[in-house]
Write an enzyme that holds these catalytic residues in place. Sequence first.
Site, short mmCIF file in Angstrom:
data_model
loop_
_atom_site.label_atom_id
_atom_site.label_comp_id
_atom_site.label_asym_id
_atom_site.label_seq_id
_atom_site.Cartn_x
_atom_site.Cartn_y
_atom_site.Cartn_z
N CYS A 185 0.81 -1.23 0.00
CA CYS A 185 0.00 0.00 0.00
C CYS A 185 0.84 1.27 0.00
O CYS A 185 0.37 2.34 -0.38
CB CYS A 185 -0.95 0.01 1.19
SG CYS A 185 -2.12 -1.34 1.13
N HIS A 211 -3.43 7.45 2.52
CA HIS A 211 -3.82 6.14 1.98
C HIS A 211 -5.25 5.85 2.41
O HIS A 211 -5.64 6.11 3.56
CB HIS A 211 -2.86 5.07 2.52
CG HIS A 211 -3.27 3.68 2.16
ND1 HIS A 211 -3.66 3.33 0.88
CD2 HIS A 211 -3.37 2.54 2.90
CE1 HIS A 211 -3.96 2.05 0.86
NE2 HIS A 211 -3.81 1.53 2.08
N ASN A 265 -10.16 0.16 -0.65
CA ASN A 265 -8.71 0.20 -0.52
C ASN A 265 -8.09 -0.31 -1.82
O ASN A 265 -8.16 -1.50 -2.11
CB ASN A 265 -8.29 -0.67 0.67
CG ASN A 265 -6.78 -0.66 0.90
OD1 ASN A 265 -6.03 -0.15 0.07
ND2 ASN A 265 -6.35 -1.22 2.01
O1 UT7 Z 1 -4.06 -1.01 3.28
C1 UT7 Z 1 -3.16 -1.70 4.07
C2 UT7 Z 1 -3.42 -1.52 5.47
N1 UT7 Z 1 -4.65 -2.13 5.87
C3 UT7 Z 1 -5.38 -1.55 6.78
O2 UT7 Z 1 -5.07 -0.47 7.19
C4 UT7 Z 1 -6.56 -2.29 7.34
C5 UT7 Z 1 -6.54 -2.16 8.84
N2 UT7 Z 1 -7.62 -2.83 9.50
C6 UT7 Z 1 -8.91 -2.46 9.40
O3 UT7 Z 1 -9.25 -1.58 8.66
C7 UT7 Z 1 -9.91 -3.13 10.30
O4 UT7 Z 1 -9.23 -3.89 11.28
C8 UT7 Z 1 -10.91 -4.04 9.55
C9 UT7 Z 1 -11.86 -3.19 8.72
C10 UT7 Z 1 -10.16 -5.01 8.66
C11 UT7 Z 1 -11.75 -4.82 10.56
O5 UT7 Z 1 -12.39 -3.93 11.45
P1 UT7 Z 1 -12.29 -4.20 13.02
O6 UT7 Z 1 -13.12 -3.18 13.67
O7 UT7 Z 1 -10.83 -4.25 13.38
O8 UT7 Z 1 -13.00 -5.61 13.14
P2 UT7 Z 1 -12.41 -6.97 13.69
O9 UT7 Z 1 -11.39 -7.54 12.78
O10 UT7 Z 1 -12.05 -6.76 15.13
O11 UT7 Z 1 -13.71 -7.88 13.60
C12 UT7 Z 1 -14.89 -7.61 14.36
C13 UT7 Z 1 -15.92 -8.67 14.04
C14 UT7 Z 1 -15.37 -10.08 14.15
O12 UT7 Z 1 -16.36 -10.89 14.75
P3 UT7 Z 1 -16.27 -11.24 16.33
O13 UT7 Z 1 -14.96 -11.94 16.50
O14 UT7 Z 1 -16.32 -9.91 17.04
O15 UT7 Z 1 -17.48 -12.09 16.52
C15 UT7 Z 1 -15.15 -10.51 12.71
O16 UT7 Z 1 -15.24 -11.90 12.52
O17 UT7 Z 1 -16.38 -8.54 12.69
C16 UT7 Z 1 -16.29 -9.80 12.02
N3 UT7 Z 1 -16.02 -9.57 10.60
C17 UT7 Z 1 -17.00 -9.32 9.71
N4 UT7 Z 1 -18.34 -9.21 9.86
C18 UT7 Z 1 -19.05 -8.90 8.75
C19 UT7 Z 1 -14.84 -9.56 9.94
N5 UT7 Z 1 -15.02 -9.31 8.63
C20 UT7 Z 1 -16.35 -9.14 8.47
C21 UT7 Z 1 -17.16 -8.83 7.35
N6 UT7 Z 1 -18.49 -8.72 7.53
N7 UT7 Z 1 -16.64 -8.64 6.12
#
Ligand code: UT7
Length: 320
Positions: free
Chosen positions: A113, A247, A277
Amino acid sequence: MIRSVVRGTGAALPRRIMKNADFEGMVETSDEWIAQRTGIRQRHIAADDETTASLGEAAARAALDNAGLTPADIDLIVLATSTPNNTFPATAVDIQNRLGMHHGFAFDLQAVCSGFVYAVTTADLYIRGGLAKRVLVIGSETFLDWSDRSTCVLFGDGAGAMVLEAGEGAGSIADHGVLAASLRSDGAHKDKLFVDGGPSTTGTVGHLRMEGREVFKHAVGMITDVIEATFSAAGITAEDLDWFVPHQANKRIIDASAKKLGIAEQKVVVTVDLHGNTSAASVPLALSVAVADGRIKKGDLVLIEAMGGGFTWGAVLVRW
Ligand code: UT7
């Protein structure tokens, strides 16, 4: 002294737009989850005839038009991508050929990225070192994996490009062009965001794997560190900026970084809602949107920033 001055910008997006709700029948997710957690509402998805090379070519042609130049005026192409058409040769030489350019040189740069930020810095050094006078800097990506809900809803396809040209400067912050930069990487984090394949290991292309929460945890601190280093190299503060073009991975990361740095909300260019992204394409896409709609104007002080796989991260300060 020689300065690398921005001559033009351009963008290219695949024809097909995919809204969050379109994922609901494919993987277990919802429009509400995607919008709330990331700020993404839609992304463009490449068709079979739209590749990293074809989108990169289209963005390059748009940037050349914007600059009032032709491929004959360019002597170097630096393409930032993690999704090349082939493992080799570099997709940059494919773009060079598509542009009808049989002079100069072209290569790919892979910093995930952060690729475009690294590529602008690289192009600046080639210009200031006297090896190139006009450089096409391109970020272009096309992702493929539709099976993993933790990544497929986040990424989008597209390309953005910028023409940098050697110009004269007095060596002050009032100069036009690239003024300061700061780049970092730390491979200790390589397993937090990676592709699980490659020519030297599995012999396959592999799939994108990301520990999103881990990346998120590091993102704001790394972004603000490298921006503060760039401010201090240039002798400026956040108040001197006209535009912050970060980004576009997650609106929550963008908001938290801007807040921590004291950058006013109205100076932040946000396109993650429209493009998702797009990795190395995200910054040049956002730049070309803000140039095309008249926000970024000649003389403006613009800060670009990115963070991603590796981890890699960096920031570049440019006076338009
Ligand atoms: O470009 C390169 C750099 N990349 C980034 O900067 C990305 C950085 N990370 C993020 O943007 C965020 O961490 C995400 C958008 C990827 C995820 O958001 P989050 O608030 O950190 O969510 P999480 O990973 O803590 O997941 C929360 C919940 C989980 O369920 P439980 O364990 O709380 O029951 C996941 O399984 O959301 C669930 N989950 C989803 N639910 C619906 C994960 N992906 C999805 C999805 N739809 N697509």
